[in-house]
Scaffold this motif. Structure first.
Motif, PDB file in Angstrom:
ATOM      1  N   VAL A 191       5.602  -4.874   0.188  1.00 24.24           N
ATOM      2  CA  VAL A 191       4.496  -3.922   0.334  1.00 24.24           C
ATOM      3  C   VAL A 191       5.025  -2.527   0.647  1.00 24.24           C
ATOM      4  N   ILE A 192       6.009  -2.453   1.528  1.00 21.62           N
ATOM      5  CA  ILE A 192       6.598  -1.159   1.893  1.00 21.62           C
ATOM      6  C   ILE A 192       7.202  -0.480   0.669  1.00 21.62           C
ATOM      7  N   ASP A 193       7.937  -1.253  -0.124  1.00 20.83           N
ATOM      8  CA  ASP A 193       8.558  -0.697  -1.333  1.00 20.83           C
ATOM      9  C   ASP A 193       7.498  -0.199  -2.309  1.00 20.83           C
ATOM     10  N   ALA A 194       6.428  -0.965  -2.462  1.00 19.64           N
ATOM     11  CA  ALA A 194       5.354  -0.555  -3.375  1.00 19.64           C
ATOM     12  C   ALA A 194       4.642   0.687  -2.854  1.00 19.64           C
ATOM     13  N   ALA A 195       4.478   0.781  -1.548  1.00 19.39           N
ATOM     14  CA  ALA A 195       3.851   1.965  -0.953  1.00 19.39           C
ATOM     15  C   ALA A 195       4.709   3.200  -1.193  1.00 19.39           C
ATOM     16  N   LYS A 196       6.010   3.016  -1.110  1.00 18.27           N
ATOM     17  CA  LYS A 196       6.918   4.140  -1.374  1.00 18.27           C
ATOM     18  C   LYS A 196       6.821   4.570  -2.830  1.00 18.27           C
ATOM     19  N   ARG A 197       6.783   3.594  -3.731  1.00 20.19           N
ATOM     20  CA  ARG A 197       6.655   3.939  -5.159  1.00 20.19           C
ATOM     21  C   ARG A 197       5.337   4.653  -5.437  1.00 20.19           C
ATOM     22  N   ALA A 198       4.313   4.301  -4.683  1.00 21.94           N
ATOM     23  CA  ALA A 198       2.994   4.918  -4.877  1.00 21.94           C
ATOM     24  C   ALA A 198       2.914   6.312  -4.259  1.00 21.94           C
ATOM     25  N   GLY A 199       3.891   6.651  -3.437  1.00 25.87           N
ATOM     26  CA  GLY A 199       3.901   7.977  -2.824  1.00 25.87           C
ATOM     27  C   GLY A 199       2.766   8.204  -1.840  1.00 25.87           C
ATOM     28  N   VAL A 200       2.454   7.197  -1.037  1.00 24.63           N
ATOM     29  CA  VAL A 200       1.309   7.296  -0.133  1.00 24.63           C
ATOM     30  C   VAL A 200       1.556   8.310   0.978  1.00 24.63           C
ATOM     31  N   GLU A 201       0.459   8.837   1.505  1.00 25.44           N
ATOM     32  CA  GLU A 201       0.525   9.788   2.610  1.00 25.44           C
ATOM     33  C   GLU A 201       0.743   9.088   3.943  1.00 25.44           C
TER      34      GLU A 201
END
Length: 285
Positions: free
Chosen positions: A87-97
């Motif tokens: 989940v953390i990796d996907a959040a990073k790829r998504a560029g979340v705030e």
């Protein structure tokens, strides 16, 4: 867009219910492993997207357009650190705030066995560089009140917490904290919240409150940790759950579930729900 993972779980549903009071349903994404279980959320206008912690490709699709994500910890003990990393990796790829994570009280120093996977997750979040807020949730009062019917039937609440004081709060209070962080106009990245109930009690006091409200005799029976674990197993709980609960009670005896900072009530802008109220609600369910 706000993404709530584990949205059909007990905490996730409460978060979404309260988030709906602050933002339009169209801005909320319920990221769930089984979309068919989220039909009621879809009926409210919430976007339902398939997201399986063990299938990283689903996370990229689920997080498309996300600005803030609440990562509610997985309930698959022993698999959580790996699943959370996905989940953390996907959040990073998504560029979340912002990525907010539901950890455990005093995760960095806790004697709770369940704290280890939370520590690993917090480390992974820190190493990822994703802007984050850590919500170190204390004990849920429901962890104890769920057994009230059995407690009354047996005239006893069993445990191994001794006279350790427990600063619990119901899930709804922790959900309110998550919503407060997600919707805050103040910067949340880098914040670590130690969240616990305003009121602390021993399990003897817990049993006494059940007796008072039910009118039935209920006393606290303290057992050695091994005996309590065996009793939980005999009651039908899976071995890993019995181990977790017995260890948590044992750790509580030395203060692992106590905190008097009142950070939770400060964050949600009201006192946390008293134990007596949660017991009363459980007795009428």
């Amino acid at each position: 867009m706000f993404v709530i993972t584990g949205a059909t779980g007990q905490l996730g549903r409460l978060v979404i219910d309260q988030l709906l009071q602050h933002v339009p349903a169209s801005r909320i994404i319920a990221a769930v492993r089984s979309p068919e279980k989220a039909a009621d959320l879809a009926a409210k206008g919430v976007q339902v997207r398939h997201a399986d912690y063990s299938q990283p490709a689903t996370l990229d699709t689920a997080f498309n357009g996300a600005k803030k994500i609440l990562l509610i910890s997985s309930n698959e003990l022993g698999q959580r650190a790996t699943q959370h990393k996905a989940v953390i990796d996907a959040a990073k790829r998504a560029g979340v705030e912002l990525l907010a994570y539901t950890s455990v009280l005093h995760a960095d120093t806790s004697a709770l066995e369940l704290a280890e996977e939370h520590r690993q997750t917090e480390d992974a979040i820190g190493n990822s560089g994703v802007p984050s807020a850590i919500l170190r949730n204390g004990w849920y009062t429901e962890n104890y009140t769920a057994a009230i019917t059995n407690d009354i039937a047996h005239g006893a609440h069993f445990g191994c917490a001794g006279e350790g004081r427990i600063s619990s709060a119901p899930r709804a209070d922790y959900a309110a904290a998550a919503v407060a962080v997600l919707t805050s106009s103040a910067p949340q990245a880098g914040r670590v919240y130690e969240l616990a109930g305003d009121e602390a009690y021993t399990l003897s006091e817990f049993a006494a409150q059940i007796a008072l409200q039910s009118g039935k005799p209920v006393v606290y029976t303290n057992l050695p940790e091994a005996d309590y674990k065996a009793a939980l197993s005999q009651a039908g709980l899976p071995e890993v759950v019995a181990q977790l609960l017995a260890n948590s009670d044992s750790a509580a005896s030395t203060g692992a579930l106590f905190d008097d900072s009142r950070a939770l009530s400060k964050l949600i802008g009201r006192p946390t729900t008293p134990l007596a109220v949660t017991i009363a609600e459980s007795l009428v369910e």
